[in-house]
Write a protein that holds these residues in place. Structure first.
Motif, PDB file in Angstrom:
ATOM      1  N   HIS A  55      45.032  90.962  44.220  1.00  0.00           N
ATOM      2  CA  HIS A  55      44.323  90.917  42.951  1.00  0.00           C
ATOM      3  C   HIS A  55      42.835  90.798  43.236  1.00  0.00           C
ATOM      4  N   ILE A  56      42.048  91.542  42.480  1.00  0.00           N
ATOM      5  CA  ILE A  56      40.612  91.617  42.703  1.00  0.00           C
ATOM      6  C   ILE A  56      39.886  90.950  41.539  1.00  0.00           C
ATOM      7  N   THR A  57      38.901  90.148  41.842  1.00  0.00           N
ATOM      8  CA  THR A  57      37.973  89.646  40.832  1.00  0.00           C
ATOM      9  C   THR A  57      36.574  89.930  41.334  1.00  0.00           C
ATOM     10  N   LYS A  58      35.708  90.311  40.429  1.00  0.00           N
ATOM     11  CA  LYS A  58      34.355  90.684  40.818  1.00  0.00           C
ATOM     12  C   LYS A  58      33.414  90.364  39.673  1.00  0.00           C
ATOM     13  N   GLY A  59      32.321  89.700  39.974  1.00  0.00           N
ATOM     14  CA  GLY A  59      31.262  89.490  39.001  1.00  0.00           C
ATOM     15  C   GLY A  59      30.236  90.596  39.161  1.00  0.00           C
ATOM     16  N   VAL A  60      30.011  91.350  38.105  1.00  0.00           N
ATOM     17  CA  VAL A  60      29.059  92.468  38.145  1.00  0.00           C
ATOM     18  C   VAL A  60      27.848  92.063  37.327  1.00  0.00           C
ATOM     19  N   HIS A  61      26.689  92.087  37.973  1.00  0.00           N
ATOM     20  CA  HIS A  61      25.461  91.620  37.327  1.00  0.00           C
ATOM     21  C   HIS A  61      24.410  92.710  37.333  1.00  0.00           C
ATOM     22  N   LYS A  62      23.457  92.598  36.435  1.00  0.00           N
ATOM     23  CA  LYS A  62      22.334  93.524  36.472  1.00  0.00           C
ATOM     24  C   LYS A  62      21.301  93.000  37.459  1.00  0.00           C
ATOM     25  N   ALA A  63      20.466  93.896  37.964  1.00  0.00           N
ATOM     26  CA  ALA A  63      19.522  93.532  39.022  1.00  0.00           C
ATOM     27  C   ALA A  63      18.472  92.538  38.536  1.00  0.00           C
ATOM     28  N   THR A  64      17.871  92.804  37.407  1.00  0.00           N
ATOM     29  CA  THR A  64      16.863  91.900  36.843  1.00  0.00           C
ATOM     30  C   THR A  64      17.100  91.788  35.341  1.00  0.00           C
ATOM     31  N   ILE A  65      16.369  90.907  34.698  1.00  0.00           N
ATOM     32  CA  ILE A  65      16.525  90.763  33.250  1.00  0.00           C
ATOM     33  C   ILE A  65      16.017  91.996  32.514  1.00  0.00           C
ATOM     34  N   PHE A  66      15.259  92.842  33.194  1.00  0.00           N
ATOM     35  CA  PHE A  66      14.705  94.032  32.558  1.00  0.00           C
ATOM     36  C   PHE A  66      15.668  95.220  32.604  1.00  0.00           C
ATOM     37  N   HIS A  67      16.685  95.167  33.443  1.00  0.00           N
ATOM     38  CA  HIS A  67      17.671  96.242  33.537  1.00  0.00           C
ATOM     39  C   HIS A  67      18.711  96.117  32.427  1.00  0.00           C
ATOM     40  N   ALA A  68      19.413  97.206  32.160  1.00  0.00           N
ATOM     41  CA  ALA A  68      20.475  97.204  31.147  1.00  0.00           C
ATOM     42  C   ALA A  68      21.690  96.446  31.667  1.00  0.00           C
ATOM     43  N   ASP A  69      22.511  95.974  30.739  1.00  0.00           N
ATOM     44  CA  ASP A  69      23.750  95.305  31.118  1.00  0.00           C
ATOM     45  C   ASP A  69      24.649  96.280  31.887  1.00  0.00           C
ATOM     46  N   PRO A  70      25.498  95.779  32.783  1.00  0.00           N
ATOM     47  CA  PRO A  70      26.386  96.669  33.542  1.00  0.00           C
ATOM     48  C   PRO A  70      27.287  97.480  32.605  1.00  0.00           C
ATOM     49  N   SER A  71      27.356  98.775  32.846  1.00  0.00           N
ATOM     50  CA  SER A  71      28.166  99.664  32.010  1.00  0.00           C
ATOM     51  C   SER A  71      29.634  99.622  32.446  1.00  0.00           C
ATOM     52  N   HIS A  72      30.465 100.231  31.625  1.00  0.00           N
ATOM     53  CA  HIS A  72      31.892 100.355  31.936  1.00  0.00           C
ATOM     54  C   HIS A  72      32.068 101.067  33.275  1.00  0.00           C
ATOM     55  N   ASP A  73      31.336 102.161  33.492  1.00  0.00           N
ATOM     56  CA  ASP A  73      31.454 102.921  34.743  1.00  0.00           C
ATOM     57  C   ASP A  73      31.029 102.103  35.952  1.00  0.00           C
ATOM     58  N   LYS A  74      29.956 101.334  35.814  1.00  0.00           N
ATOM     59  CA  LYS A  74      29.499 100.510  36.941  1.00  0.00           C
ATOM     60  C   LYS A  74      30.540  99.457  37.298  1.00  0.00           C
ATOM     61  N   VAL A  75      31.124  98.849  36.301  1.00  0.00           N
ATOM     62  CA  VAL A  75      32.153  97.831  36.550  1.00  0.00           C
ATOM     63  C   VAL A  75      33.350  98.457  37.265  1.00  0.00           C
ATOM     64  N   MET A  76      33.774  99.636  36.814  1.00  0.00           N
ATOM     65  CA  MET A  76      34.902 100.313  37.450  1.00  0.00           C
ATOM     66  C   MET A  76      34.568 100.699  38.893  1.00  0.00           C
ATOM     67  N   ARG A  77      33.338 101.163  39.141  1.00  0.00           N
ATOM     68  CA  ARG A  77      32.925 101.501  40.513  1.00  0.00           C
ATOM     69  C   ARG A  77      32.926 100.272  41.410  1.00  0.00           C
ATOM     70  N   GLU A  78      32.455  99.144  40.904  1.00  0.00           N
ATOM     71  CA  GLU A  78      32.433  97.905  41.688  1.00  0.00           C
ATOM     72  C   GLU A  78      33.851  97.444  42.038  1.00  0.00           C
ATOM     73  N   LEU A  79      34.767  97.542  41.079  1.00  0.00           N
ATOM     74  CA  LEU A  79      36.164  97.196  41.372  1.00  0.00           C
ATOM     75  C   LEU A  79      36.731  98.126  42.442  1.00  0.00           C
ATOM     76  N   TRP A  80      36.415  99.419  42.336  1.00  0.00           N
ATOM     77  CA  TRP A  80      36.920 100.384  43.304  1.00  0.00           C
ATOM     78  C   TRP A  80      36.358 100.116  44.695  1.00  0.00           C
ATOM     79  N   GLU A  81      35.077  99.777  44.789  1.00  0.00           N
ATOM     80  CA  GLU A  81      34.471  99.484  46.092  1.00  0.00           C
ATOM     81  C   GLU A  81      35.171  98.302  46.767  1.00  0.00           C
ATOM     82  N   LYS A  82      35.454  97.269  46.004  1.00  0.00           N
ATOM     83  CA  LYS A  82      36.131  96.108  46.573  1.00  0.00           C
ATOM     84  C   LYS A  82      37.560  96.464  46.982  1.00  0.00           C
ATOM     85  N   ALA A  83      38.253  97.274  46.182  1.00  0.00           N
ATOM     86  CA  ALA A  83      39.626  97.680  46.508  1.00  0.00           C
ATOM     87  C   ALA A  83      39.638  98.594  47.731  1.00  0.00           C
ATOM     88  N   ARG A  84      38.650  99.460  47.854  1.00  0.00           N
ATOM     89  CA  ARG A  84      38.604 100.381  48.994  1.00  0.00           C
ATOM     90  C   ARG A  84      38.446  99.623  50.302  1.00  0.00           C
TER      91      ARG A  84
END
Length: 136
Positions: A55-84
């Motif tokens: 089971h994978i858990t991952k906290g996905v954060h934006k780089a700075t307060i000026f960046h946009a919140d993490p998108s659905h695609d970014k969250v899915m990519r981060e989960l995939w990177e950890k699973a890979r």
């Protein structure tokens, strides 16, 4: 007394229907998943046997307060990177929450899923033999 029992049973039955239908709509095929650039799904794979790696858990954060919140695609990519990194073929039951502000972390999302490997070779043949209908 009887109308109250009938009403309670009907209300219980009506609230359970959407939950049962949700599981059916949320399944994907193995072929569909393997065609995706990021093989992550919010549902299950029902047409190919697999083994759960972990089971994978991952906290996905934006780089700075000026960046946009993490998108659905970014969250899915981060989960995939950890699973890979776990040598997984895919991630199923992927979930993530809304962007939140907690302490000094602004706009982070918690994500989770289940890393799986599809059965291959001898393992797949053994599974097929075990689950094939027996002649009577």
């Amino acid at each position: 007394m009887k109308p109250a029992i009938i009403f309670a049973a009907a209300a219980l039955f009506a609230t359970d229907l959407p939950l049962a239908a949700q599981n059916i709509e949320n399944t994907q095929s193995y072929e569909w998943l393997m065609r995706q650039p990021v093989p992550v799904t919010t549902g299950d794979i029902t047409d190919r046997p697999y083994r759960v790696i972990g089971h994978i858990t991952k906290g996905v954060h934006k780089a700075t307060i000026f960046h946009a919140d993490p998108s659905h695609d970014k969250v899915m990519r981060e989960l995939w990177e950890k699973a890979r990194k776990m040598k997984a073929d895919s991630v199923i039951y992927a979930q993530f929450g809304e962007a939140r502000n907690r302490g000094f972390v602004k706009g982070g999302r918690d994500a989770r899923g289940t890393a799986i490997q599809f059965l291959r070779g001898e393992e797949l043949r053994a599974w097929q033999e075990q689950h094939s209908p027996t002649p009577q």
